[in-house]
Scaffold this motif. Sequence first.
Motif, PDB file in Angstrom:
ATOM      1  N   GLU A 328     -33.288   9.446  34.925  1.00 36.66           N
ATOM      2  CA  GLU A 328     -32.953   7.930  34.960  1.00 36.66           C
ATOM      3  C   GLU A 328     -33.702   7.420  33.796  1.00 36.66           C
ATOM      4  O   GLU A 328     -32.921   6.439  33.373  1.00 36.66           O
ATOM      5  N   ILE A 329     -34.899   7.603  33.350  1.00 37.54           N
ATOM      6  CA  ILE A 329     -35.343   6.994  32.166  1.00 37.54           C
ATOM      7  C   ILE A 329     -34.569   7.266  30.944  1.00 37.54           C
ATOM      8  O   ILE A 329     -34.290   6.157  30.108  1.00 37.54           O
ATOM      9  N   LYS A 330     -33.994   8.445  30.965  1.00 35.96           N
ATOM     10  CA  LYS A 330     -33.029   8.801  29.642  1.00 35.96           C
ATOM     11  C   LYS A 330     -31.834   8.096  29.726  1.00 35.96           C
ATOM     12  O   LYS A 330     -31.355   7.411  28.844  1.00 35.96           O
ATOM     13  N   ASN A 331     -31.300   8.054  30.919  1.00 38.94           N
ATOM     14  CA  ASN A 331     -29.956   7.231  30.964  1.00 38.94           C
ATOM     15  C   ASN A 331     -30.138   5.610  30.534  1.00 38.94           C
ATOM     16  O   ASN A 331     -28.941   5.258  30.102  1.00 38.94           O
ATOM     17  N   VAL A 332     -31.111   5.252  31.389  1.00 39.55           N
ATOM     18  CA  VAL A 332     -31.393   3.575  31.339  1.00 39.55           C
ATOM     19  C   VAL A 332     -31.747   3.158  30.059  1.00 39.55           C
ATOM     20  O   VAL A 332     -31.381   2.289  29.387  1.00 39.55           O
ATOM     21  N   ILE A 333     -32.955   3.755  29.741  1.00 38.25           N
ATOM     22  CA  ILE A 333     -33.921   3.210  28.492  1.00 38.25           C
ATOM     23  C   ILE A 333     -33.701   4.068  27.373  1.00 38.25           C
ATOM     24  O   ILE A 333     -33.734   3.337  26.276  1.00 38.25           O
TER      25      ILE A 333
END
Length: 504
Positions: A328-333
């Motif tokens: 999720e960090i990779k996809n959003v940030i």
Amino acid sequence: MEWSCGLLTPFLLALLVLFMVRKFFGRKGNLPPGPRPLPILGNLLQLQSREIHKVLLKLSKTYGPIYTLHMGPKPTVVLCGFQAVKEALVDNGDKFSGRAEFPIVDLTSKGYGIAFSNGERWKELRRFSLSTLRNFGMGKRSIEERIQEEIQYLLELFQETKGSLLSPTFFIRRSISNVICSILFGRRFEYTDQKLQTLLDLVAENVRRLDNIWVQLYNFIPSILNYFPGPHHKLAENYQAQLEYAEAIVREHENMLDPSSPQDYIDAFLIRMQQERNNPHSQFNLSNLLTSALDIFFAGQETTSGTLGYGLLILMKYPSIKEKVQAEIKNVIGRTRRPCLTDRVKMPYTEAVIHEIMRFVDFLPLGVPHAVTEGTVFRGYALPKGTIIVPVLHSVLYDPTVFKSPYEFDPEHFLDQNGLFKKCEGFMAFSAGKRACPGEGLARMELYLYLTSILQKFEICSDIPPEDIDLSPEYSGIGKMAPTFQMRLISLDTQDSFTQSPQR
């Protein structure tokens, strides 16, 4: 005549003992039922456990969600389960907003400050502190930038370890303490600063001392124990050293104070002291300043750093959950932009994991004792003014009627059927009602920014297989803490640079 006196003496002694028992343990009002107390000691012998919350939960199975214990001669009403705690702290918030008065508090903070004060003092200092913390950035971009700056120092230090085995507790405590120091004192401290380390050590030592039998007994027979050496005196000595540390910083601020441009909490308090110097009833004095600063320091440092450290251990135990957060960090940030608070609403799984960490860690299982502010009828029982109330927060955070699998670490507790984050009324990690932790907003910000920043840049791993990682807590006074552990932080990309988000 001598024979008659010989019979009369034990009879009078028996009457005296009966009178004392009735005086100490006779019901005041119509208190809930509970286990029979012993003379003088009350139910203290039943509470000799490092996991007192488990003893209280076991008693609730016999006596129900509301029952009376005697902590020495003092009757104490215990509340267990979401419904009972909510009904008291939230639905009857004003009546249950008092803070229990204990002699050990008189020995240390003497009722000054925010945490253990009552009445107008508490109301004024809490109102001022909440307002001041907001003005200096709680929930605003300025404090977010301070947190991000402090995270940068921590990540650089982790980078220097080059994946070697380390115990992260020291570094996390120093980093998070710098966030609250920037708000209170207007500055950060190097990790090698010995004076700050001494303050942190004094705080940690006093937390551990709170479950010492001498300290517990002092609450019930202070007039006697005042004349005996013991850990209760060391507790007071440690607290005095903390006050002296804070006072030295306050004196520095007095010499540089610009009333037109306050830089931190101490400046704002000093300005208010000047404004009310002619008010003989003002709560804005040096004693309240020093104690309030220490209250905020403890709340803003000890609980947050302990929860973050525990969270890292939990995620090493459950690598599949950690991988979902990293995805999720990779996809959003992404991998290069540093996390910011505007990202949080787009990351429901990460938000759920952070809430589940706080619920599962259950840092203060008993909460902090309350007191009723007036004579109160609660669930048919008459509670006299000043009755001590123990809301067992563990019984709320682990209530099976609220959380489907309370003894398992499961982020689904905070996700709806569509995978979106859902709030839960039973989430009382910061307590609830009028006495809820005033630093809740800051703690949530820190946990989100620290955890996402670490997982964005590092793979966290243990030399112990996940299935063998032990999450059993260490108990330290009134709270819990993660067991001592070691970990490796393997850089995911040493070439990444931290750039400011263009959409901030």
